[in-house]
Design an enzyme around this catalytic site. Sequence first.
Site, PDB file in Angstrom:
ATOM      1  N   LYS A 170     -12.041  10.884  15.720  1.00 50.04           N
ATOM      2  CA  LYS A 170     -11.687  10.992  14.452  1.00 50.04           C
ATOM      3  C   LYS A 170     -11.051  10.522  14.087  1.00 50.04           C
ATOM      4  O   LYS A 170     -10.793   9.346  14.179  1.00 50.04           O
ATOM      5  CB  LYS A 170     -10.661  12.574  14.716  1.00 50.04           C
ATOM      6  CG  LYS A 170      -9.276  11.856  15.562  1.00 50.04           C
ATOM      7  CD  LYS A 170      -8.764  13.382  15.357  1.00 50.04           C
ATOM      8  CE  LYS A 170      -7.705  13.379  16.381  1.00 50.04           C
ATOM      9  NZ  LYS A 170      -6.562  14.168  17.213  1.00 50.04           N
ATOM     10  N   ARG A 175      -0.474  24.437  16.287  1.00 49.59           N
ATOM     11  CA  ARG A 175      -0.973  23.879  14.565  1.00 49.59           C
ATOM     12  C   ARG A 175      -2.424  24.771  15.007  1.00 49.59           C
ATOM     13  O   ARG A 175      -2.543  25.121  13.992  1.00 49.59           O
ATOM     14  CB  ARG A 175      -1.007  22.602  14.525  1.00 49.59           C
ATOM     15  CG  ARG A 175      -2.143  21.503  14.012  1.00 49.59           C
ATOM     16  CD  ARG A 175      -2.374  20.384  13.914  1.00 49.59           C
ATOM     17  NE  ARG A 175      -3.638  20.116  15.021  1.00 49.59           N
ATOM     18  CZ  ARG A 175      -3.592  18.695  15.517  1.00 49.59           C
ATOM     19  NH1 ARG A 175      -3.185  17.808  15.125  1.00 49.59           N
ATOM     20  NH2 ARG A 175      -4.332  18.437  16.249  1.00 49.59           N
ATOM     21  N   TYR A 206       7.694  -9.518  -5.031  1.00 51.32           N
ATOM     22  CA  TYR A 206       8.278  -8.907  -6.191  1.00 51.32           C
ATOM     23  C   TYR A 206       9.274  -8.647  -5.774  1.00 51.32           C
ATOM     24  O   TYR A 206      10.099  -8.159  -4.594  1.00 51.32           O
ATOM     25  CB  TYR A 206       7.430  -7.500  -6.336  1.00 51.32           C
ATOM     26  CG  TYR A 206       5.940  -7.814  -6.836  1.00 51.32           C
ATOM     27  CD1 TYR A 206       5.432  -8.116  -8.105  1.00 51.32           C
ATOM     28  CD2 TYR A 206       4.817  -7.557  -6.291  1.00 51.32           C
ATOM     29  CE1 TYR A 206       4.620  -7.885  -8.607  1.00 51.32           C
ATOM     30  CE2 TYR A 206       3.337  -7.332  -6.343  1.00 51.32           C
ATOM     31  CZ  TYR A 206       3.137  -7.787  -7.844  1.00 51.32           C
ATOM     32  OH  TYR A 206       2.076  -7.650  -8.569  1.00 51.32           O
ATOM     33  N   MET A 255      -0.716  -5.341  -3.255  1.00 55.46           N
ATOM     34  CA  MET A 255      -1.437  -5.413  -2.791  1.00 55.46           C
ATOM     35  C   MET A 255      -2.460  -5.924  -1.996  1.00 55.46           C
ATOM     36  O   MET A 255      -3.467  -5.375  -0.724  1.00 55.46           O
ATOM     37  CB  MET A 255      -2.086  -4.356  -3.589  1.00 55.46           C
ATOM     38  CG  MET A 255      -3.296  -3.404  -3.523  1.00 55.46           C
ATOM     39  SD  MET A 255      -3.480  -3.465  -5.139  1.00 55.46           S
ATOM     40  CE  MET A 255      -2.870  -2.684  -6.272  1.00 55.46           C
TER      41      MET A 255
HETATM   42  C1  LIG Z   1      -6.552  13.216  17.787  1.00 60.35           C
HETATM   43  C2  LIG Z   1      -5.597  14.269  19.334  1.00 60.35           C
HETATM   44  C3  LIG Z   1      -6.194  14.401  20.908  1.00 60.35           C
HETATM   45  C4  LIG Z   1      -6.101  12.124  21.307  1.00 60.35           C
HETATM   46  O1  LIG Z   1      -4.913  12.061  20.320  1.00 60.35           O
HETATM   47  P1  LIG Z   1      -4.417  10.871  21.184  1.00 60.35           P
HETATM   48  O2  LIG Z   1      -2.333  10.894  21.501  1.00 60.35           O
HETATM   49  O3  LIG Z   1      -5.000   9.721  20.128  1.00 60.35           O
HETATM   50  O4  LIG Z   1      -4.783  10.623  22.663  1.00 60.35           O
HETATM   51  C5  LIG Z   1      -5.954  14.616  21.444  1.00 60.35           C
HETATM   52  N1  LIG Z   1      -6.374  15.793  21.304  1.00 60.35           N
HETATM   53  C6  LIG Z   1      -6.473  16.472  19.873  1.00 60.35           C
HETATM   54  C7  LIG Z   1      -6.270  18.550  20.491  1.00 60.35           C
HETATM   55  C8  LIG Z   1      -6.191  16.036  19.177  1.00 60.35           C
HETATM   56  O5  LIG Z   1      -5.889  16.007  17.692  1.00 60.35           O
END
Ligand SMILES: *Cc1c(COP(=O)(O)O)cnc(C)c1O
Length: 364
Positions: free
Chosen positions: A38, A136, A261, A310
């Site tokens: 992802k 979640r 800055y 930036m």
């Molecule tokens: C992002 C995610 C993972 C991977 O997590 P890591 O800590 O990066 O290994 C595994 N399972 C779910 C459901 C996730 O959302």
Amino acid sequence: MPTLSPPRAWAEIELDALRHNLGVAREISGCRVMAVVKAGAYGHGLEEIARALAAEDIAFFGVANVGEARRITDAGVTTRIYLLGATWEAERVEVVERGWTPCLSTLDEARHFSDLATAAGTVLKCHLAIDTGMGRGGFVPDELPAALPQLEALPGIEIEGAGSHLPSADEDEAFTRDQFARFSEIVRRLGGRDRFEWIHLSNSAGLLGYDNSPCNLVRPGLMLYGISPLPGDQDRLRNVMSLKSRVTLIRELPAGHGVSYGREFITECPTTVATIGIGYGDGYPRSLSGKGAEVVIRGRRLPLIGRVTMDQIMVDATGAEVSVGDEVELFGPNLRVDELARKAGTIAWEILTGITPRVTRMHR
Ligand SMILES: *Cc1c(COP(=O)(O)O)cnc(C)c1O
């Protein structure tokens, strides 16, 4: 003729190291792997990483949403794709058509998928998401005795897997051990391996720190990219992404001169300042300003001075051998991204996924 203009900031991505880390995930867990890709494979380039891992006998690619799934499928990768997050109703026709695998959190979603699959004359493989503590998504355990028979009765879907997620595998061992026990008991009562082809719970921390024998699939993300969420296992992994830039200017500033800055940094003595062509516009966090961050030039660590701007940062190069054009490692094998994350008050996941499109990814 346009003049050759190499990027100011780039990321070198070592595909061999990625494959090595995948091997470590397999060896430690004894499970098949859902490679979590992802957020553009944690900033490493979604299509490139998916293509590199597709040849490695991956059971699934784990993605956040349909847009990411589409990019992998459109890249010609045929490995199965698992949707880690919920889908919008309008997205589900495509999920059914392309045979992506959703995880189910509600009966409504399940019924909709079943109707669409039935209309298309297919059966869609889905996983049951069980909420054992993440809060979640998924069915909470008390809902399952009533929900599962209803799910099983739907003709257009097949529940081929059961999964849950760990909220604090790198922070709370007692809770996580209990979660493993509760998850395996729930899955056992639902029929265990006879009932589900895939049983999965672990992210990287769960994979590295716990006994995964109740499962046959693990979902590592971060560790594939070479960073261990648990300090003990870091040595087994190889760094995948190195964020690099170059020195664009070297200047001598007198004592009492402000840098960047807000003039939060004032030179105490005559100072050699190297300016580097990277900034928060590339994803190098502005929150590193004034936090003792360092960069590596010619094998030597030099301290960041003044605020991150930036497009440019400044380091104190007094007494160091540094020239314009020198390569700078912002993070990589000599300065891990989790060190940077700690100083920035965040986590490695956020820094990696925050590297912006302006940074050219170079895969090798
Ligand atoms: C992002 C995610 C993972 C991977 O997590 P890591 O800590 O990066 O290994 C595994 N399972 C779910 C459901 C996730 O959302």
